[in-house]
Design a protein around this motif. Structure first.
Motif, PDB file in Angstrom:
ATOM      1  N   VAL A 176       9.014  -5.889  -6.503  1.00  0.00           N
ATOM      2  CA  VAL A 176       9.748  -6.674  -5.503  1.00  0.00           C
ATOM      3  C   VAL A 176      10.678  -5.746  -4.721  1.00  0.00           C
ATOM      4  CG1 VAL A 176      11.515  -8.454  -5.191  1.00  0.00           C
ATOM      5  CG2 VAL A 176       9.558  -8.891  -6.661  1.00  0.00           C
ATOM      6  N   ASP A 177      11.359  -4.840  -5.420  1.00  0.00           N
ATOM      7  CA  ASP A 177      12.225  -3.886  -4.744  1.00  0.00           C
ATOM      8  C   ASP A 177      11.438  -2.978  -3.805  1.00  0.00           C
ATOM      9  OD1 ASP A 177      14.416  -4.918  -6.070  1.00  0.00           O
ATOM     10  OD2 ASP A 177      14.543  -3.292  -7.536  1.00  0.00           O
ATOM     11  N   MET A 178      10.265  -2.504  -4.249  1.00  0.00           N
ATOM     12  CA  MET A 178       9.424  -1.668  -3.378  1.00  0.00           C
ATOM     13  C   MET A 178       8.967  -2.457  -2.153  1.00  0.00           C
ATOM     14  SD  MET A 178       7.089   0.865  -5.650  1.00  0.00           S
ATOM     15  CE  MET A 178       6.966   0.077  -7.237  1.00  0.00           C
ATOM     16  N   TRP A 179       8.614  -3.719  -2.358  1.00  0.00           N
ATOM     17  CA  TRP A 179       8.161  -4.580  -1.250  1.00  0.00           C
ATOM     18  C   TRP A 179       9.285  -4.726  -0.227  1.00  0.00           C
ATOM     19  CZ3 TRP A 179       3.924  -6.654   0.823  1.00  0.00           C
ATOM     20  CH2 TRP A 179       4.086  -7.688   1.741  1.00  0.00           C
ATOM     21  N   THR A 180      10.477  -4.988  -0.708  1.00  0.00           N
ATOM     22  CA  THR A 180      11.627  -5.195   0.163  1.00  0.00           C
ATOM     23  C   THR A 180      11.920  -3.944   0.989  1.00  0.00           C
ATOM     24  OG1 THR A 180      12.542  -6.776  -1.405  1.00  0.00           O
ATOM     25  CG2 THR A 180      14.071  -5.841   0.193  1.00  0.00           C
ATOM     26  N   ALA A 181      11.756  -2.783   0.390  1.00  0.00           N
ATOM     27  CA  ALA A 181      12.040  -1.521   1.084  1.00  0.00           C
ATOM     28  C   ALA A 181      10.876  -1.023   1.935  1.00  0.00           C
ATOM     29  CB  ALA A 181      12.410  -0.445   0.052  1.00  0.00           C
ATOM     30  N   ALA A 182       9.688  -1.600   1.756  1.00  0.00           N
ATOM     31  CA  ALA A 182       8.493  -1.116   2.446  1.00  0.00           C
ATOM     32  C   ALA A 182       8.508  -1.490   3.926  1.00  0.00           C
ATOM     33  CB  ALA A 182       7.247  -1.697   1.776  1.00  0.00           C
ATOM     34  N   ALA A 183       7.769  -0.698   4.691  1.00  0.00           N
ATOM     35  CA  ALA A 183       7.678  -0.921   6.136  1.00  0.00           C
ATOM     36  C   ALA A 183       6.510  -1.877   6.444  1.00  0.00           C
ATOM     37  CB  ALA A 183       7.433   0.403   6.844  1.00  0.00           C
ATOM     38  N   PRO A 184       6.729  -2.853   7.325  1.00  0.00           N
ATOM     39  CA  PRO A 184       5.628  -3.719   7.730  1.00  0.00           C
ATOM     40  C   PRO A 184       4.509  -2.900   8.362  1.00  0.00           C
ATOM     41  CG  PRO A 184       7.725  -4.607   8.464  1.00  0.00           C
ATOM     42  CD  PRO A 184       7.985  -3.224   7.955  1.00  0.00           C
ATOM     43  N   LEU A 185       3.290  -3.320   8.116  1.00  0.00           N
ATOM     44  CA  LEU A 185       2.135  -2.596   8.657  1.00  0.00           C
ATOM     45  C   LEU A 185       1.966  -2.866  10.140  1.00  0.00           C
ATOM     46  CD1 LEU A 185      -0.251  -0.814   7.739  1.00  0.00           C
ATOM     47  CD2 LEU A 185      -1.529  -2.902   7.449  1.00  0.00           C
TER      48      LEU A 185
ATOM     49  N   LYS B 241      -5.444   3.402   4.837  1.00  0.00           N
ATOM     50  CA  LYS B 241      -6.520   3.704   5.783  1.00  0.00           C
ATOM     51  C   LYS B 241      -6.208   3.097   7.155  1.00  0.00           C
ATOM     52  CE  LYS B 241      -9.160   5.462   2.569  1.00  0.00           C
ATOM     53  NZ  LYS B 241      -9.208   6.869   2.375  1.00  0.00           N
ATOM     54  N   ALA B 242      -6.687   3.737   8.183  1.00  0.00           N
ATOM     55  CA  ALA B 242      -6.479   3.244   9.552  1.00  0.00           C
ATOM     56  C   ALA B 242      -7.142   1.895   9.775  1.00  0.00           C
ATOM     57  CB  ALA B 242      -7.020   4.268  10.557  1.00  0.00           C
ATOM     58  N   THR B 243      -8.094   1.543   8.945  1.00  0.00           N
ATOM     59  CA  THR B 243      -8.803   0.276   9.103  1.00  0.00           C
ATOM     60  C   THR B 243      -8.031  -0.915   8.519  1.00  0.00           C
ATOM     61  OG1 THR B 243      -9.999   0.748   7.055  1.00  0.00           O
ATOM     62  CG2 THR B 243     -11.083   1.357   9.131  1.00  0.00           C
ATOM     63  N   LEU B 244      -6.960  -0.647   7.794  1.00  0.00           N
ATOM     64  CA  LEU B 244      -6.235  -1.750   7.151  1.00  0.00           C
ATOM     65  C   LEU B 244      -5.562  -2.671   8.165  1.00  0.00           C
ATOM     66  CD1 LEU B 244      -5.358  -3.221   4.619  1.00  0.00           C
ATOM     67  CD2 LEU B 244      -3.375  -1.706   4.518  1.00  0.00           C
ATOM     68  N   ALA B 245      -4.829  -2.128   9.106  1.00  0.00           N
ATOM     69  CA  ALA B 245      -4.118  -2.978  10.076  1.00  0.00           C
ATOM     70  C   ALA B 245      -5.079  -3.869  10.862  1.00  0.00           C
ATOM     71  CB  ALA B 245      -3.262  -2.128  11.012  1.00  0.00           C
TER      72      ALA B 245
ATOM     73  N   CYS C  91       0.840  -1.203   0.000  1.00  0.00           N
ATOM     74  CA  CYS C  91       0.000   0.000   0.000  1.00  0.00           C
ATOM     75  C   CYS C  91       0.869   1.244   0.000  1.00  0.00           C
ATOM     76  CB  CYS C  91      -0.871   0.028   1.249  1.00  0.00           C
ATOM     77  SG  CYS C  91      -1.823  -1.453   1.494  1.00  0.00           S
ATOM     78  N   ASP C  92       0.362   2.298  -0.606  1.00  0.00           N
ATOM     79  CA  ASP C  92       1.054   3.578  -0.594  1.00  0.00           C
ATOM     80  C   ASP C  92       0.898   4.217   0.780  1.00  0.00           C
ATOM     81  OD1 ASP C  92       1.266   6.631  -1.000  1.00  0.00           O
ATOM     82  OD2 ASP C  92       2.123   5.777  -2.813  1.00  0.00           O
ATOM     83  N   GLY C  93       1.987   4.644   1.357  1.00  0.00           N
ATOM     84  CA  GLY C  93       1.968   5.226   2.692  1.00  0.00           C
ATOM     85  C   GLY C  93       1.126   6.477   2.820  1.00  0.00           C
ATOM     86  N   ALA C  94       0.880   7.165   1.709  1.00  0.00           N
ATOM     87  CA  ALA C  94       0.094   8.395   1.765  1.00  0.00           C
ATOM     88  C   ALA C  94      -1.403   8.133   1.834  1.00  0.00           C
ATOM     89  CB  ALA C  94       0.397   9.269   0.548  1.00  0.00           C
TER      90      ALA C  94
END
Length: 98
Positions: free
Chosen positions: A89-98, A13-17, A7-10
């Motif tokens: 895959v690169d974006m996934w690797t760099a992304a922050a866990p929810l 939604k708060a309901t996702l987690a 998901c894009d950090g911007a």
């Protein structure tokens, strides 16, 4: 089969987690899920990638799919998919866990 949700950090939604936690509690190892967020405004495409091999493009956001107008899900040609998959895959690797 594991679901990886990027998901894009911007716009996450708060309901996702809580939804991901409920999914995990309900399905556990039968249908594992992991969600991560990218930096703000890094994602534009709405893609479904299966087995790091096949890619589909969705014409609207998933939350509004066909709510406002007809939507389409189209197969991304193989020559384009081979470029998109490593980028995501690169974006996934760099992304922050929810």
């Amino acid at each position: 089969m594991k679901i990886d949700l990027l998901c894009d950090g911007a716009s996450v939604k708060a309901t996702l987690a809580p939804a991901v936690r409920r999914w995990s509690a309900q399905y556990d190892a039968k249908r594992p899920i992991e969600a991560r967020t990218t930096g703000a405004r890094l994602l534009h495409d709405r893609l479904i990638i299966v087995d790091d091999a096949k890619v589909w493009n969705v014409s609207q956001s998933f939350k509004d799919l066909a709510a406002r107008s007809p939507a389409s899900i189209t197969v991304v040609p193989a020559e384009v998919a081979v470029l998109k998959i490593p980028a995501y895959v690169d974006m996934w690797t760099a992304a922050a866990p929810l």
